[in-house]
Design a protein around this motif. Structure first.
Motif, mmCIF file in Angstrom:
data_model
loop_
_atom_site.group_PDB
_atom_site.id
_atom_site.type_symbol
_atom_site.label_atom_id
_atom_site.label_comp_id
_atom_site.label_asym_id
_atom_site.label_seq_id
_atom_site.Cartn_x
_atom_site.Cartn_y
_atom_site.Cartn_z
ATOM 1 N N ALA A 145 135.059 10.121 -69.193
ATOM 2 C CA ALA A 145 133.846 10.445 -69.946
ATOM 3 C C ALA A 145 134.036 11.713 -70.781
ATOM 4 C CB ALA A 145 132.668 10.601 -68.990
ATOM 5 N N VAL A 146 134.639 12.731 -70.181
ATOM 6 C CA VAL A 146 134.749 14.027 -70.849
ATOM 7 C C VAL A 146 135.791 13.996 -71.980
ATOM 8 C CG1 VAL A 146 135.422 16.444 -70.507
ATOM 9 C CG2 VAL A 146 133.913 15.342 -68.878
ATOM 10 N N LEU A 147 136.909 13.278 -71.753
ATOM 11 C CA LEU A 147 137.979 13.293 -72.758
ATOM 12 C C LEU A 147 137.997 12.054 -73.653
ATOM 13 C CD1 LEU A 147 139.456 15.033 -70.149
ATOM 14 C CD2 LEU A 147 141.112 15.258 -71.988
ATOM 15 N N ASN A 148 137.156 11.078 -73.338
ATOM 16 C CA ASN A 148 137.087 9.852 -74.144
ATOM 17 C C ASN A 148 138.457 9.166 -74.248
ATOM 18 O OD1 ASN A 148 135.979 7.873 -75.812
ATOM 19 N ND2 ASN A 148 136.406 9.034 -77.692
ATOM 20 N N LEU A 149 139.038 8.859 -73.085
ATOM 21 C CA LEU A 149 140.319 8.145 -73.043
ATOM 22 C C LEU A 149 140.383 7.315 -71.775
ATOM 23 C CD1 LEU A 149 141.611 10.095 -70.764
ATOM 24 C CD2 LEU A 149 142.651 11.302 -72.652
ATOM 25 N N LYS A 150 141.411 6.461 -71.673
ATOM 26 C CA LYS A 150 141.663 5.716 -70.442
ATOM 27 C C LYS A 150 142.544 6.595 -69.563
ATOM 28 C CE LYS A 150 140.207 1.313 -70.547
ATOM 29 N NZ LYS A 150 139.403 0.755 -69.452
ATOM 30 N N ALA A 151 142.118 6.840 -68.337
ATOM 31 C CA ALA A 151 142.896 7.699 -67.440
ATOM 32 C C ALA A 151 143.704 6.827 -66.481
ATOM 33 C CB ALA A 151 141.960 8.625 -66.663
ATOM 34 N N ILE A 152 145.029 6.980 -66.549
ATOM 35 C CA ILE A 152 145.945 6.141 -65.771
ATOM 36 C C ILE A 152 146.647 6.992 -64.722
ATOM 37 C CG2 ILE A 152 148.063 4.723 -65.945
ATOM 38 C CD1 ILE A 152 145.754 3.368 -67.334
ATOM 39 N N ASP A 153 146.741 6.456 -63.523
ATOM 40 C CA ASP A 153 147.379 7.187 -62.413
ATOM 41 C C ASP A 153 148.869 6.851 -62.368
ATOM 42 O OD1 ASP A 153 147.742 8.697 -60.150
ATOM 43 O OD2 ASP A 153 146.510 7.455 -58.828
ATOM 44 N N ILE A 154 149.708 7.869 -62.297
ATOM 45 C CA ILE A 154 151.162 7.660 -62.182
ATOM 46 C C ILE A 154 151.624 8.309 -60.883
ATOM 47 C CG2 ILE A 154 151.711 9.740 -63.545
ATOM 48 C CD1 ILE A 154 154.150 8.140 -64.648
ATOM 49 N N TYR A 155 152.637 7.693 -60.259
ATOM 50 C CA TYR A 155 153.120 8.213 -58.978
ATOM 51 C C TYR A 155 154.614 8.516 -59.033
ATOM 52 C CZ TYR A 155 154.384 8.484 -54.049
ATOM 53 O OH TYR A 155 154.871 8.914 -52.841
ATOM 54 N N GLY A 156 154.988 9.571 -58.384
ATOM 55 C CA GLY A 156 156.406 9.878 -58.275
ATOM 56 C C GLY A 156 156.591 11.091 -57.403
ATOM 57 N N LEU A 157 157.805 11.284 -56.942
ATOM 58 C CA LEU A 157 158.132 12.507 -56.217
ATOM 59 C C LEU A 157 159.601 12.786 -56.462
ATOM 60 C CD1 LEU A 157 158.121 11.684 -52.383
ATOM 61 C CD2 LEU A 157 158.052 9.982 -54.165
ATOM 62 N N SER A 158 159.922 14.059 -56.543
ATOM 63 C CA SER A 158 161.272 14.415 -56.979
ATOM 64 C C SER A 158 162.341 13.883 -56.026
ATOM 65 C CB SER A 158 161.396 15.930 -57.120
ATOM 66 O OG SER A 158 161.251 16.542 -55.865
ATOM 67 N N GLU A 159 162.041 13.848 -54.727
ATOM 68 C CA GLU A 159 163.046 13.392 -53.764
ATOM 69 C C GLU A 159 163.495 11.967 -54.097
ATOM 70 O OE1 GLU A 159 160.169 14.807 -53.208
ATOM 71 O OE2 GLU A 159 160.057 15.857 -51.293
ATOM 72 N N ILE A 160 162.558 11.144 -54.549
ATOM 73 C CA ILE A 160 162.856 9.737 -54.838
ATOM 74 C C ILE A 160 163.351 9.553 -56.276
ATOM 75 C CG2 ILE A 160 161.782 7.427 -55.055
ATOM 76 C CD1 ILE A 160 162.318 8.382 -52.155
ATOM 77 N N LEU A 161 162.758 10.259 -57.221
ATOM 78 C CA LEU A 161 163.134 10.119 -58.628
ATOM 79 C C LEU A 161 162.511 11.222 -59.483
ATOM 80 C CD1 LEU A 161 164.421 8.051 -60.775
ATOM 81 C CD2 LEU A 161 162.079 7.305 -61.165
ATOM 82 N N GLY A 162 161.192 11.416 -59.301
ATOM 83 C CA GLY A 162 160.373 12.192 -60.221
ATOM 84 C C GLY A 162 159.265 11.239 -60.660
ATOM 85 N N PRO A 163 158.547 11.533 -61.754
ATOM 86 C CA PRO A 163 157.487 10.608 -62.167
ATOM 87 C C PRO A 163 158.083 9.251 -62.549
ATOM 88 C CG PRO A 163 157.945 12.195 -63.907
ATOM 89 C CD PRO A 163 158.705 12.648 -62.688
ATOM 90 N N GLY A 164 157.294 8.182 -62.372
ATOM 91 C CA GLY A 164 157.771 6.865 -62.785
ATOM 92 C C GLY A 164 158.202 5.979 -61.633
ATOM 93 N N VAL A 165 157.910 6.379 -60.395
ATOM 94 C CA VAL A 165 158.190 5.494 -59.256
ATOM 95 C C VAL A 165 157.200 4.332 -59.290
ATOM 96 C CG1 VAL A 165 158.229 5.338 -56.729
ATOM 97 C CG2 VAL A 165 159.149 7.373 -57.860
ATOM 98 N N GLY A 166 155.963 4.644 -59.678
ATOM 99 C CA GLY A 166 154.941 3.613 -59.789
ATOM 100 C C GLY A 166 153.875 4.032 -60.781
ATOM 101 N N ILE A 167 153.167 3.058 -61.328
ATOM 102 C CA ILE A 167 152.087 3.367 -62.290
ATOM 103 C C ILE A 167 151.066 2.256 -62.300
ATOM 104 C CG2 ILE A 167 153.189 2.260 -64.302
ATOM 105 C CD1 ILE A 167 152.064 5.025 -65.744
ATOM 106 N N GLU A 168 149.823 2.628 -62.639
ATOM 107 C CA GLU A 168 148.779 1.627 -62.841
ATOM 108 C C GLU A 168 149.002 0.961 -64.188
ATOM 109 O OE1 GLU A 168 144.644 3.221 -60.987
ATOM 110 O OE2 GLU A 168 145.295 4.187 -62.814
ATOM 111 N N CYS A 169 148.676 -0.328 -64.279
ATOM 112 C CA CYS A 169 148.692 -0.986 -65.588
ATOM 113 C C CYS A 169 147.310 -0.804 -66.192
ATOM 114 C CB CYS A 169 149.043 -2.461 -65.448
ATOM 115 S SG CYS A 169 147.947 -3.361 -64.352
ATOM 116 N N ILE A 170 147.277 -0.720 -67.511
ATOM 117 C CA ILE A 170 145.988 -0.496 -68.186
ATOM 118 C C ILE A 170 145.102 -1.731 -68.095
ATOM 119 C CG2 ILE A 170 146.770 -1.177 -70.517
ATOM 120 C CD1 ILE A 170 145.100 1.363 -71.478
#
Ligand SMILES: [Zn+2]
Length: 433
Positions: A224-249
């Motif tokens: 509502a505040v930023l007027n965009l679609k907010a997508i959740d991304i998951y990752g942790l450095s031990e496994i890879l960093g960002p991009g281990v998983g993501i929501e599809c739009i």
């Protein structure tokens, strides 16, 4: 829209046979090159040729963060330093950081998975990606950066901080995608308002937010505040960093974990037993393509469940429910288990307050106490004291009703709680001092 349609839509059987082959290769490799695994495998008689089904994953030992600390800095690397082209580290709150190394092929896979993640989130070539994740030892900045370049988008390597400048750049450069922590996106909105800029009028259409747990209510607020679609991304450095998983739009319901690179399991964090399908527990991940630092059954401490139902987007990779928190962040207040995100859900449904809060835990006369500090908005703040008192009472009652815990509520003046340019610090636990 897919980045790599063949792999993103691989049928279940093909995906599982690929996982098995890659798991066998990983087990053989770490048994030969990482002392920690060589020793524990030989004690329990584990060899790669005994892994003939994915079920056998359960026979393998867990890896925990302490193993990484014990083998600081390079003890868990499966290749020599000559093969390592990048080193990242996650900031430990205490002591030494956790170190990870990437071979050229690891960087290549990471870029591929981030490019897939961007496309799943609705970004494409032609987008201007404003990357406000920190660049440096933290994996967020460079991880997103390489993925955005692989995608062919125009990436702006902003990094964190310098918030007024961030707003100016977004406005002048026509940024269409914002990547940062969810709490920082709200802070940017606040700065824009102070500067007299309507952030909703910018060209932003998607925000890709991660590195800290955030509630569905906070998503509503951000959208509502930023007027965009907010997508959740998951990752942790031990496994890879960002991009281990993501929501599809398309669905915005659970994060696809890239199963051709990772095998997820859900365990009971107390008994360490694998839980039946669909149950919520601690996420454990085995990496099956990494060369630099492959990890077997790494305990992430993140609490989630696996969603096995097909997704409307057509991706076959299973989804993880949005993280309700890290088991490390779970607060136990007089025997009641609560996550900061649960308090957040309550707060976001209350009118008259701002989305900035902090939880303070103290021990007074051997009893744990929880204080919820939350900012009121300007309008509420100008109300009379009686109004503020009844608002505090309302929040206290709702937290008690929904979560079963008694707390103090302290309403504070707008813009008094510390803002973070990276991960927000939600909990201050004074009991450990
Ligand atoms: Zn999907």
């Amino acid at each position: 829209m897919f980045w790599n349609e063949e792999f993103e839509t691989l049928p279940k059987e093909a995906l599982e046979s690929l996982q098995l082959k890659r798991l066998q290769q990983t087990v053989a490799k770490v048994a030969a090159s990482v002392p920690l695994y060589r020793d524990s495998f030989s004690k329990s008689g584990i060899t790669a040729d005994k892994i003939t089904s994915l079920e056998h994953l359960r026979d393998l030992p867990f890896t925990v963060k302490q193993d990484m600390r014990d083998n600081y800095p390079y003890g868990l690397f499966a290749v020599s330093l000559e093969e390592i082209v990048r080193i990242h580290a996650s900031s430990g709150t205490t002591g030494k950081p956790t170190v990870v190394g990437y071979t050229r092929k690891d960087i290549d896979s990471w870029s591929e998975l981030m490019a897939r993640s961007f496309v799943a989130a609705g970004a494409h070539k032609g987008d201007v990606i404003h990357n406000a994740y920190g660049y440096g030892l933290f994996t967020g900045g460079l991880g997103a950066h390489y993925g955005a370049e692989r995608l062919g988008a125009s990436v702006i390597p902003m990094s964190g901080g310098n918030s007024k400048k961030q707003i100016m750049i977004m406005q002048d450069f026509g940024s269409t995608v914002l990547t940062c922590t969810p709490s920082y996106s709200l802070y940017l909105a606040e700065i824009a308002a102070e500067e007299g800029i309507d952030i909703r009028s910018l060209k932003l259409k998607v925000g890709i937010f991660g590195a800290e747990p955030w509630s569905e209510q906070m998503r509503g607020e951000i959208e509502a505040v930023l007027n965009l679609k907010a997508i959740d991304i998951y990752g942790l450095s031990e496994i890879l960093g960002p991009g281990v998983g993501i929501e599809c739009i398309e669905a915005q319901a659970g994060l696809h974990i890239w199963e051709d690179h990772f095998i997820p399991e859900i365990i009971d964090p107390e008994t360490c037993q694998v839980l039946p399908p669909g149950e919520r527990g601690e996420l454990v991940i085995t990496t099956i393509t990494k060369e630099g630092i492959p990890l077997i059954r790494y305990r992430t401490r993140d609490i989630t469940r696996i969603i096995d139902e097909p997704c409307i987007c057509g991706r076959t990779h299973r989804r993880l429910e949005r993280m309700s928190g890290r088991s490390d962040d779970m607060m136990i207040i007089r025997g009641v288990n609560i996550f900061p995100s649960q308090i957040e859900s309550v707060l976001f449904n209350v009118k008259g307050i701002e989305p900035h809060y902090q939880l303070i835990i103290n021990r007074e006369e051997n009893l744990d106490t929880l204080e919820v500090q939350v900012e009121v908005n300007e309008q509420t703040f100008s109300d009379e004291v009686k109004g503020l008192q009844s608002l505090a009472n309302q929040i206290r009652r709702e937290i008690k009703d929904l979560l079963g815990v008694t707390c103090k509520v302290r309403l504070v003046v707008p813009k008094t709680l510390a803002r973070s340019e990276g991960k927000a610090r939600r909990v201050i636990d004074n009991r450990q001092r």
